[in-house]
Write a protein that holds these residues in place. Structure first.
Motif, PDB file in Angstrom:
ATOM      1  N   LEU A  10     -96.768  60.590 -59.336  1.00  0.00           N
ATOM      2  CA  LEU A  10     -97.023  61.245 -58.048  1.00  0.00           C
ATOM      3  C   LEU A  10     -95.759  62.021 -57.706  1.00  0.00           C
ATOM      4  O   LEU A  10     -94.656  61.459 -57.700  1.00  0.00           O
ATOM      5  N   TYR A  11     -95.914  63.296 -57.449  1.00  0.00           N
ATOM      6  CA  TYR A  11     -94.766  64.134 -57.097  1.00  0.00           C
ATOM      7  C   TYR A  11     -94.810  64.417 -55.605  1.00  0.00           C
ATOM      8  O   TYR A  11     -95.765  64.996 -55.083  1.00  0.00           O
ATOM      9  N   LEU A  12     -93.752  63.987 -54.939  1.00  0.00           N
ATOM     10  CA  LEU A  12     -93.664  64.104 -53.488  1.00  0.00           C
ATOM     11  C   LEU A  12     -92.678  65.186 -53.095  1.00  0.00           C
ATOM     12  O   LEU A  12     -91.597  65.300 -53.675  1.00  0.00           O
ATOM     13  N   CYS A  13     -93.058  65.930 -52.097  1.00  0.00           N
ATOM     14  CA  CYS A  13     -92.185  66.938 -51.519  1.00  0.00           C
ATOM     15  C   CYS A  13     -91.783  66.459 -50.125  1.00  0.00           C
ATOM     16  O   CYS A  13     -92.601  65.846 -49.414  1.00  0.00           O
ATOM     17  N   GLN A  33     -85.708  63.782 -43.598  1.00  0.00           N
ATOM     18  CA  GLN A  33     -86.802  64.428 -44.309  1.00  0.00           C
ATOM     19  C   GLN A  33     -88.157  63.867 -43.887  1.00  0.00           C
ATOM     20  O   GLN A  33     -88.272  62.695 -43.534  1.00  0.00           O
ATOM     21  N   TYR A  34     -89.176  64.700 -44.002  1.00  0.00           N
ATOM     22  CA  TYR A  34     -90.564  64.306 -43.780  1.00  0.00           C
ATOM     23  C   TYR A  34     -91.320  64.567 -45.073  1.00  0.00           C
ATOM     24  O   TYR A  34     -91.200  65.631 -45.670  1.00  0.00           O
ATOM     25  N   PHE A  35     -92.134  63.581 -45.473  1.00  0.00           N
ATOM     26  CA  PHE A  35     -92.803  63.659 -46.765  1.00  0.00           C
ATOM     27  C   PHE A  35     -94.212  64.231 -46.667  1.00  0.00           C
ATOM     28  O   PHE A  35     -94.925  64.003 -45.679  1.00  0.00           O
ATOM     29  N   GLY A  36     -94.598  64.934 -47.739  1.00  0.00           N
ATOM     30  CA  GLY A  36     -95.961  65.407 -47.891  1.00  0.00           C
ATOM     31  C   GLY A  36     -96.825  64.362 -48.575  1.00  0.00           C
ATOM     32  O   GLY A  36     -96.331  63.291 -48.951  1.00  0.00           O
ATOM     33  N   PRO A  37     -98.112  64.664 -48.775  1.00  0.00           N
ATOM     34  CA  PRO A  37     -99.041  63.689 -49.340  1.00  0.00           C
ATOM     35  C   PRO A  37     -98.912  63.512 -50.845  1.00  0.00           C
ATOM     36  O   PRO A  37     -99.425  62.549 -51.397  1.00  0.00           O
ATOM     37  N   GLY A  38     -98.238  64.443 -51.504  1.00  0.00           N
ATOM     38  CA  GLY A  38     -98.007  64.305 -52.930  1.00  0.00           C
ATOM     39  C   GLY A  38     -99.038  65.000 -53.802  1.00  0.00           C
ATOM     40  O   GLY A  38    -100.150  65.307 -53.366  1.00  0.00           O
ATOM     41  N   THR A  39     -98.639  65.279 -55.022  1.00  0.00           N
ATOM     42  CA  THR A  39     -99.527  65.783 -56.073  1.00  0.00           C
ATOM     43  C   THR A  39     -99.506  64.770 -57.205  1.00  0.00           C
ATOM     44  O   THR A  39     -98.435  64.413 -57.705  1.00  0.00           O
ATOM     45  N   ARG A  40    -100.686  64.311 -57.579  1.00  0.00           N
ATOM     46  CA  ARG A  40    -100.753  63.335 -58.683  1.00  0.00           C
ATOM     47  C   ARG A  40    -100.982  64.073 -59.985  1.00  0.00           C
ATOM     48  O   ARG A  40    -102.018  64.707 -60.175  1.00  0.00           O
ATOM     49  N   LEU A  41    -100.002  64.005 -60.873  1.00  0.00           N
ATOM     50  CA  LEU A  41    -100.053  64.669 -62.169  1.00  0.00           C
ATOM     51  C   LEU A  41    -100.352  63.644 -63.257  1.00  0.00           C
ATOM     52  O   LEU A  41     -99.669  62.619 -63.354  1.00  0.00           O
ATOM     53  N   THR A  42    -101.347  63.938 -64.050  1.00  0.00           N
ATOM     54  CA  THR A  42    -101.685  63.099 -65.199  1.00  0.00           C
ATOM     55  C   THR A  42    -101.499  63.923 -66.459  1.00  0.00           C
ATOM     56  O   THR A  42    -102.066  65.021 -66.574  1.00  0.00           O
TER      57      THR A  42
END
Lengths: 112, 114
Positions: free
Chosen positions: A88-91, A101-110
């Protein structure tokens, strides 16, 4: 007021390919950081962008690169994907480098 | 080097029980910030609390409370009268950079059973 947004939500790639993940910071935020969270682990800091330049970098290989645009949005690029890049890549964004910082929901990379 | 340890990998409790999540940190910086985040199955990190190294006052927010002890480098988190909705992975994090570029612990998975 939209928070941090990331796209895409999910992504499946093949080993050896390249991928680009995108992040739009919260309104009023100009600093963006990226984190990688492998399954069952805590997030790990990849790098931070401020004023369109990489400000700090964690312990990640050069296959991981990024970019920040004049509108403060950011991209994370990963070349020559490995199975171990599946995560999971979080921004996260902040209004400057001296604020939380405030986090986003993430991108799940497979990577298959 | 900075490090955060969460020795409890998984905890299971029955609803209404109290539960404490442990966090031990290491840093050479005199100024630093400690955080707790909750990560539900959706994956998004939910901010719970921030503490700076000069503020050792314990804090209570509803059913949540935090115990910060510099002498033992610990920042523990207690949920009183746990609820099923508290089930999630909880991360303790350290920042020596004004709340940026966190060092996260490995997380504690909390399961609250009905």
């Amino acid at each position: 007021d939209a928070g941090v947004t990331q796209s895409p939500t999910h992504l499946i790639k093949t080993r050896g390919q390249q991928v680009t993940l995108r992040c739009s910071p919260k309104s009023g935020h100009d600093t963006v950081s990226w984190y990688q969270q492998a399954l069952g682990q805590g997030p790990q800091f990849i790098f931070q962008y401020y004023e369109e330049e990489e400000r700090q970098r964690g312990n990640f290989p050069d296959r991981f690169s990024g970019h920040q645009f004049p509108n403060y949005s950011s991209e994370l690029n990963v070349n020559a994907l490995l199975l171990g890049d599946s995560a999971l890549y979080l921004c996260a964004s902040s209004p400057g480098t001296l604020y939380e910082q405030y986090f986003g929901p993430g991108t799940r990379l497979t990577v298959t | 080097a900075q490090k955060v340890t969460q020795a409890q990998t998984e905890i299971s409790v029955v609803e209404k029980e109290d539960v404490t999540l442990d966090c031990v940190y290491e840093t050479r910086d005199t100024t630093y910030y400690l955080f707790w985040y909750k990560q539900p199955p959706s994956g998004e990190l939910v901010f719970l609390i921030r503490r700076n190294s000069f503020d050792e006052q314990n804090e209570i927010s509803g059913r949540y409370s935090w115990n910060f002890q510099k002498s033992t480098s610990s920042f523990n988190f207690t949920i009183t009268a746990s609820q099923v909705v508290d089930s999630a992975v909880y991360f303790c994090a350290l920042s020596a950079d004004y709340g940026q570029n966190f060092v996260f612990g490995p997380g504690t998975r909390l399961s609250v059973l009905p």
